[in-house]
Design a protein around this motif. Sequence first.
Motif, PDB file in Angstrom:
ATOM      1  N   ALA A 282       0.841  -1.197   0.000  1.00  0.00           N
ATOM      2  CA  ALA A 282       0.000   0.000   0.000  1.00  0.00           C
ATOM      3  C   ALA A 282       0.873   1.243   0.000  1.00  0.00           C
ATOM      4  N   ARG A 283       0.361   2.297  -0.657  1.00  0.00           N
ATOM      5  CA  ARG A 283       1.066   3.580  -0.689  1.00  0.00           C
ATOM      6  C   ARG A 283       0.060   4.701  -0.449  1.00  0.00           C
ATOM      7  N   ILE A 284       0.467   5.695   0.325  1.00  0.00           N
ATOM      8  CA  ILE A 284      -0.369   6.866   0.575  1.00  0.00           C
ATOM      9  C   ILE A 284       0.424   8.110   0.204  1.00  0.00           C
ATOM     10  N   THR A 285      -0.217   9.044  -0.490  1.00  0.00           N
ATOM     11  CA  THR A 285       0.413  10.293  -0.901  1.00  0.00           C
ATOM     12  C   THR A 285      -0.514  11.452  -0.538  1.00  0.00           C
ATOM     13  N   GLN A 286       0.062  12.674  -0.605  1.00  0.00           N
ATOM     14  CA  GLN A 286      -0.679  13.897  -0.277  1.00  0.00           C
ATOM     15  C   GLN A 286      -1.250  13.807   1.145  1.00  0.00           C
ATOM     16  N   ALA A 287      -0.502  13.179   2.013  1.00  0.00           N
ATOM     17  CA  ALA A 287      -0.948  12.977   3.386  1.00  0.00           C
ATOM     18  C   ALA A 287      -0.244  13.959   4.314  1.00  0.00           C
ATOM     19  N   THR A 288      -0.527  13.856   5.594  1.00  0.00           N
ATOM     20  CA  THR A 288       0.107  14.695   6.598  1.00  0.00           C
ATOM     21  C   THR A 288       0.814  13.797   7.610  1.00  0.00           C
TER      22      THR A 288
ATOM     23  N   GLY B 291       1.748  11.633  10.553  1.00  0.00           N
ATOM     24  CA  GLY B 291       0.894  10.938  11.505  1.00  0.00           C
ATOM     25  C   GLY B 291      -0.168  10.077  10.860  1.00  0.00           C
ATOM     26  N   ASP B 292      -0.459  10.300   9.565  1.00  0.00           N
ATOM     27  CA  ASP B 292      -1.423   9.454   8.866  1.00  0.00           C
ATOM     28  C   ASP B 292      -0.852   8.047   8.716  1.00  0.00           C
ATOM     29  N   LYS B 293      -1.745   7.048   8.735  1.00  0.00           N
ATOM     30  CA  LYS B 293      -1.325   5.654   8.658  1.00  0.00           C
ATOM     31  C   LYS B 293      -1.915   4.988   7.428  1.00  0.00           C
ATOM     32  N   VAL B 294      -1.173   4.013   6.887  1.00  0.00           N
ATOM     33  CA  VAL B 294      -1.626   3.241   5.738  1.00  0.00           C
ATOM     34  C   VAL B 294      -1.384   1.767   6.038  1.00  0.00           C
ATOM     35  N   ARG B 295      -2.287   0.881   5.521  1.00  0.00           N
ATOM     36  CA  ARG B 295      -2.213  -0.540   5.838  1.00  0.00           C
ATOM     37  C   ARG B 295      -2.555  -1.364   4.611  1.00  0.00           C
ATOM     38  N   ILE B 296      -1.844  -2.494   4.436  1.00  0.00           N
ATOM     39  CA  ILE B 296      -2.111  -3.440   3.353  1.00  0.00           C
ATOM     40  C   ILE B 296      -2.523  -4.774   3.969  1.00  0.00           C
ATOM     41  N   SER B 297      -3.474  -5.457   3.352  1.00  0.00           N
ATOM     42  CA  SER B 297      -3.892  -6.766   3.844  1.00  0.00           C
ATOM     43  C   SER B 297      -4.256  -7.653   2.664  1.00  0.00           C
ATOM     44  N   ALA B 298      -3.875  -8.951   2.773  1.00  0.00           N
ATOM     45  CA  ALA B 298      -4.181  -9.930   1.728  1.00  0.00           C
ATOM     46  C   ALA B 298      -3.896 -11.321   2.259  1.00  0.00           C
ATOM     47  N   GLY B 299      -4.881 -12.230   2.137  1.00  0.00           N
ATOM     48  CA  GLY B 299      -4.673 -13.622   2.508  1.00  0.00           C
ATOM     49  C   GLY B 299      -4.204 -13.835   3.923  1.00  0.00           C
ATOM     50  N   GLY B 300      -4.672 -13.046   4.856  1.00  0.00           N
ATOM     51  CA  GLY B 300      -4.272 -13.203   6.246  1.00  0.00           C
ATOM     52  C   GLY B 300      -2.985 -12.495   6.610  1.00  0.00           C
TER      53      GLY B 300
ATOM     54  N   SER C  24      -0.586  -8.903   6.596  1.00  0.00           N
ATOM     55  CA  SER C  24      -0.802  -7.461   6.591  1.00  0.00           C
ATOM     56  C   SER C  24       0.501  -6.742   6.902  1.00  0.00           C
ATOM     57  N   GLY C  25       0.512  -5.449   6.609  1.00  0.00           N
ATOM     58  CA  GLY C  25       1.654  -4.598   6.899  1.00  0.00           C
ATOM     59  C   GLY C  25       1.182  -3.161   6.966  1.00  0.00           C
ATOM     60  N   SER C  26       1.904  -2.290   7.683  1.00  0.00           N
ATOM     61  CA  SER C  26       1.474  -0.912   7.861  1.00  0.00           C
ATOM     62  C   SER C  26       2.644   0.034   7.715  1.00  0.00           C
ATOM     63  N   GLY C  27       2.306   1.295   7.442  1.00  0.00           N
ATOM     64  CA  GLY C  27       3.303   2.340   7.303  1.00  0.00           C
ATOM     65  C   GLY C  27       2.804   3.626   7.924  1.00  0.00           C
ATOM     66  N   LEU C  28       3.713   4.513   8.330  1.00  0.00           N
ATOM     67  CA  LEU C  28       3.387   5.766   8.992  1.00  0.00           C
ATOM     68  C   LEU C  28       3.986   6.922   8.215  1.00  0.00           C
ATOM     69  N   VAL C  29       3.182   7.948   7.952  1.00  0.00           N
ATOM     70  CA  VAL C  29       3.640   9.108   7.188  1.00  0.00           C
ATOM     71  C   VAL C  29       4.524   9.967   8.079  1.00  0.00           C
ATOM     72  N   ASN C  30       5.662  10.385   7.516  1.00  0.00           N
ATOM     73  CA  ASN C  30       6.555  11.292   8.239  1.00  0.00           C
ATOM     74  C   ASN C  30       6.582  12.638   7.530  1.00  0.00           C
TER      75      ASN C  30
ATOM     76  N   ASP D 147       4.272  11.250   2.531  1.00  0.00           N
ATOM     77  CA  ASP D 147       3.824  10.012   1.895  1.00  0.00           C
ATOM     78  C   ASP D 147       4.514   8.845   2.601  1.00  0.00           C
ATOM     79  N   ALA D 148       4.015   7.658   2.343  1.00  0.00           N
ATOM     80  CA  ALA D 148       4.578   6.463   2.965  1.00  0.00           C
ATOM     81  C   ALA D 148       4.086   5.243   2.208  1.00  0.00           C
ATOM     82  N   TYR D 149       4.773   4.121   2.399  1.00  0.00           N
ATOM     83  CA  TYR D 149       4.315   2.860   1.839  1.00  0.00           C
ATOM     84  C   TYR D 149       4.620   1.750   2.832  1.00  0.00           C
ATOM     85  N   THR D 150       3.922   0.633   2.665  1.00  0.00           N
ATOM     86  CA  THR D 150       4.026  -0.481   3.607  1.00  0.00           C
ATOM     87  C   THR D 150       4.973  -1.543   3.078  1.00  0.00           C
ATOM     88  N   PRO D 151       5.366  -2.499   3.923  1.00  0.00           N
ATOM     89  CA  PRO D 151       6.069  -3.682   3.413  1.00  0.00           C
ATOM     90  C   PRO D 151       5.143  -4.481   2.488  1.00  0.00           C
ATOM     91  N   MET D 152       5.700  -5.465   1.790  1.00  0.00           N
ATOM     92  CA  MET D 152       4.942  -6.249   0.827  1.00  0.00           C
ATOM     93  C   MET D 152       4.265  -7.443   1.489  1.00  0.00           C
TER      94      MET D 152
END
Length: 343
Positions: A283-289, A291-300, A302-308, A312-317
């Motif tokens: 997952a990737r998040i852009t145009q964020a501020t 403290g915003d969080k992003v999360r990816i999930s698939a087949g049980g 998941s991974g998360s990322g925190l905007v600094n 923008d930020a992205y999660t592990p695969m």
Amino acid sequence: MPRWKALPEELDPQVREFASQLRRLVDRSGLSIAALSDRTGYSKTSWERFLNGRLLAPKGAIVALAEVTGTNPVHLTTMWELAERAWSRAEMRHDMTMEAIRISQARAALGEFGPKGPGVPSGRGGGLTTAAPDGTGPRDRPRVPAQPSSGSERAGHRPGSPYPGAPAPSGGPGPGRGRRKATVFVAGLVGALLVIAAAVLLTDLGGAGDEPGSDVARQPSAAPATSAPELPAGVKCVGADCTGQDPENMGCGGQLATTASRATVGTAVVEVRYSKTCGAAWARITQATPGDKVRISAGGESGSGLVNADKDAYTPMVAVAAESEAKACATLTTGDEGCTTEQ
């Protein structure tokens, strides 16, 4: 705190101007270094070196930068060619300077031993300088005459004129010795021929036998192993091996990644990025501020990322069999939440 560090003072003016131009393009695009890395396929570390003047960017990186920033690639590559020539000239000057330093150090090291050492010829008659018997000073040791080269002369006399009563040298050449050498040679030759004939005979018998197992030697001992498919250059994982890994470091981003789905959450944009080559999504998040969080999930998984501060930020695969299996969600500091839907 300024975004860019000061460029090195020793940079060539042409290279300095080119690096400054790259910084202006990145600033105008609003992209962070992480986003620039993800969209161009060159690592974040590489772009930091390019933009800080520690390494000249390759032409491929310049073309990719022009594409993501909407810049005319012709003008940008022209500036790159001028900078590349200046960089090469600077490297040549550095190499010549280092070579001169090494030569100077070698000369200084050799000079420490002096012009002559113990046992060095003095130059008079080729003798060695030694101390006189009375200790008053050096004198020349007379040169020892060269010894004759033939076997009989090394024994102390010339062939055909032995000293009276001198015994004949042992082991010298003679008719009996020559016959013994010939006999040994012939015996060795006959032995080699017998070995060759035996090997040919055994080979024929082994290939034409009718008994079970006579043709075992002609069958392969094991089936050839099938090699795993080769990955493109720079790709370091595939499938389950990519779960929990950074897509940038594993070479799955850039041109190997596509956007499978996206959604707008508040003022931010959240996306599912998918690499068919790696068999993974993130997952990737852009145009964020911050403290915003992003999360990816698939087949049980998941991974998360925190905007600094990069906004923008992205999660592990996570490993996926198809891009439709993955879902990305965002949680903003404003309280807004949202997830992607399949396109």
